[in-house]
Scaffold this active site. Structure first.
Site, PDB file in Angstrom:
ATOM      1  N   GLY A  10       0.806  -1.213   0.000  1.00 29.20           N
ATOM      2  CA  GLY A  10       0.000   0.000   0.000  1.00 29.20           C
ATOM      3  C   GLY A  10       0.836   1.258   0.000  1.00 29.20           C
ATOM      4  O   GLY A  10       2.070   1.224   0.037  1.00 29.20           O
ATOM      5  N   TYR A 125     -16.340   3.289   8.392  1.00 29.76           N
ATOM      6  CA  TYR A 125     -14.883   3.249   8.357  1.00 29.76           C
ATOM      7  C   TYR A 125     -14.291   3.696   9.693  1.00 29.76           C
ATOM      8  O   TYR A 125     -13.442   3.006  10.281  1.00 29.76           O
ATOM      9  CB  TYR A 125     -14.363   4.148   7.224  1.00 29.76           C
ATOM     10  CG  TYR A 125     -12.881   4.413   7.292  1.00 29.76           C
ATOM     11  CD1 TYR A 125     -11.959   3.397   7.070  1.00 29.76           C
ATOM     12  CD2 TYR A 125     -12.394   5.689   7.584  1.00 29.76           C
ATOM     13  CE1 TYR A 125     -10.594   3.639   7.149  1.00 29.76           C
ATOM     14  CE2 TYR A 125     -11.044   5.940   7.658  1.00 29.76           C
ATOM     15  CZ  TYR A 125     -10.138   4.916   7.444  1.00 29.76           C
ATOM     16  OH  TYR A 125      -8.788   5.156   7.517  1.00 29.76           O
TER      17      TYR A 125
END
Length: 294
Positions: A10, A125
């Site tokens: 990432g 989230y």
């Protein structure tokens, strides 16, 4: 020191891997193929086989809008996955650095948030990341929780790269001017994490580049720095707009600014100002032109 990095493919994970390796640490980079954090047995087996001193847990479900309709997916990765990392780390005696987010707050405060303010996430989230924080607290004896915001880096997609592309394609760009936060260059954050693990000053930290701005102000600075350091021809006209003009499935916090109280109290070196981070990003990008439109 042996350091295992989750989410190593990432945006942040790649910079953490590079910065820690350059500092001389033995780095084990684990992407999804190497480490399924949602499987406790697999997680325990992989971590025990490497026996790291530290785990930098960058892997996360970060699709803020998608999480609103994929509740199970968000909690599977951010809560259960983090529990699996925490349990596996504790078995090996490894310390854990958990990367968290400004979304654990409601964004309604007029002041910058300190580490000890009450959390109140408004999105799936944010709630799933807060659940991950709790898993770290519950199952680890040696831990750092590091909340960051508005991350951008050379690898992967982010707001800076999107604005660079749109600035060259669109005649007019409307950008939100009533959300405030602190942009964070992932290399600066990785450097902070490197310094952090050399201590035993465990706890919660807010780590973003210093200072704050709105998304509109950030975009204007992106265009200025890109013109100065990349020589890009930015033709788009910038126009401020409100959050209400761009409704999203997940509400965005009006104020994401986080005060670095714990960094000061523990007498650590703070991150540079966000404008310095942005400038360094452009200079680094100049060395890797193949990355900036990806």
């Amino acid at each position: 020191m042996k350091v295992l990095v989750t989410g190593a493919n990432g945006q942040l994970g790649q910079d953490v891997t590079l910065v820690f390796a350059e500092a001389g640490h033995d780095v084990v980079s684990c992407g999804k193929k190497e480490l399924d954090i949602t499987n406790l047995e697999h997680c325990s087996r992989v971590i025990s086989s490497h026996n790291p001193d530290f785990i930098i847990h960058c892997a996360a479900y970060t699709a803020v809008d998608a999480a609103e309709s994929d509740i199970e997916g968000a909690y599977l990765v951010n809560a259960i996955g983090t529990r699996n990392i925490a349990i596996s780390a504790e078995k090996m005696g490894a310390a854990v650095v958990y990367i968290s987010t400004d979304y654990v707050f409601n964004g309604a405060s007029e002041a910058a948030y300190v580490e000890y303010d009450e959390t109140d996430p408004q999105t799936v989230y944010g709630r799933s990341k807060l659940a991950g924080e709790q898993m770290i607290r519950d199952f680890c004896s040696k831990w750092f929780i590091v909340r960051t915001s508005w991350a951008f880096g050379l690898h992967g997609n982010n707001f800076v790269k999107t604005m660079l592309r749109l600035g060259q394609e669109k005649p007019l760009l409307k950008v939100v001017n009533d959300q405030k936060g602190s942009p964070t260059y992932t290399v600066d954050l990785a450097q902070f994490l490197l310094n952090l693990i050399s201590t035993e000053k465990y706890g919660v930290y807010h780590a973003s580049n210093c200072g704050s701005c709105t998304w509109f102000e950030f975009t204007a600075a992106i265009f200025e720095e890109a013109s100065a350091h990349l020589g890009l021809d930015i033709t788009a006209q910038l126009q401020p707009c409100t959050t209400a003009e761009f409704p999203r499935p997940a509400p965005r916090p009006a104020n994401s600014t986080m005060d670095h109280l714990a960094i000061r109290l523990n007498k650590m070196q703070d991150l540079p100002h966000w404008r310095e981070g942005l400038k360094q990003f452009m200079l680094d990008m100049k060395q890797h032109p193949e990355l900036y439109l990806k």
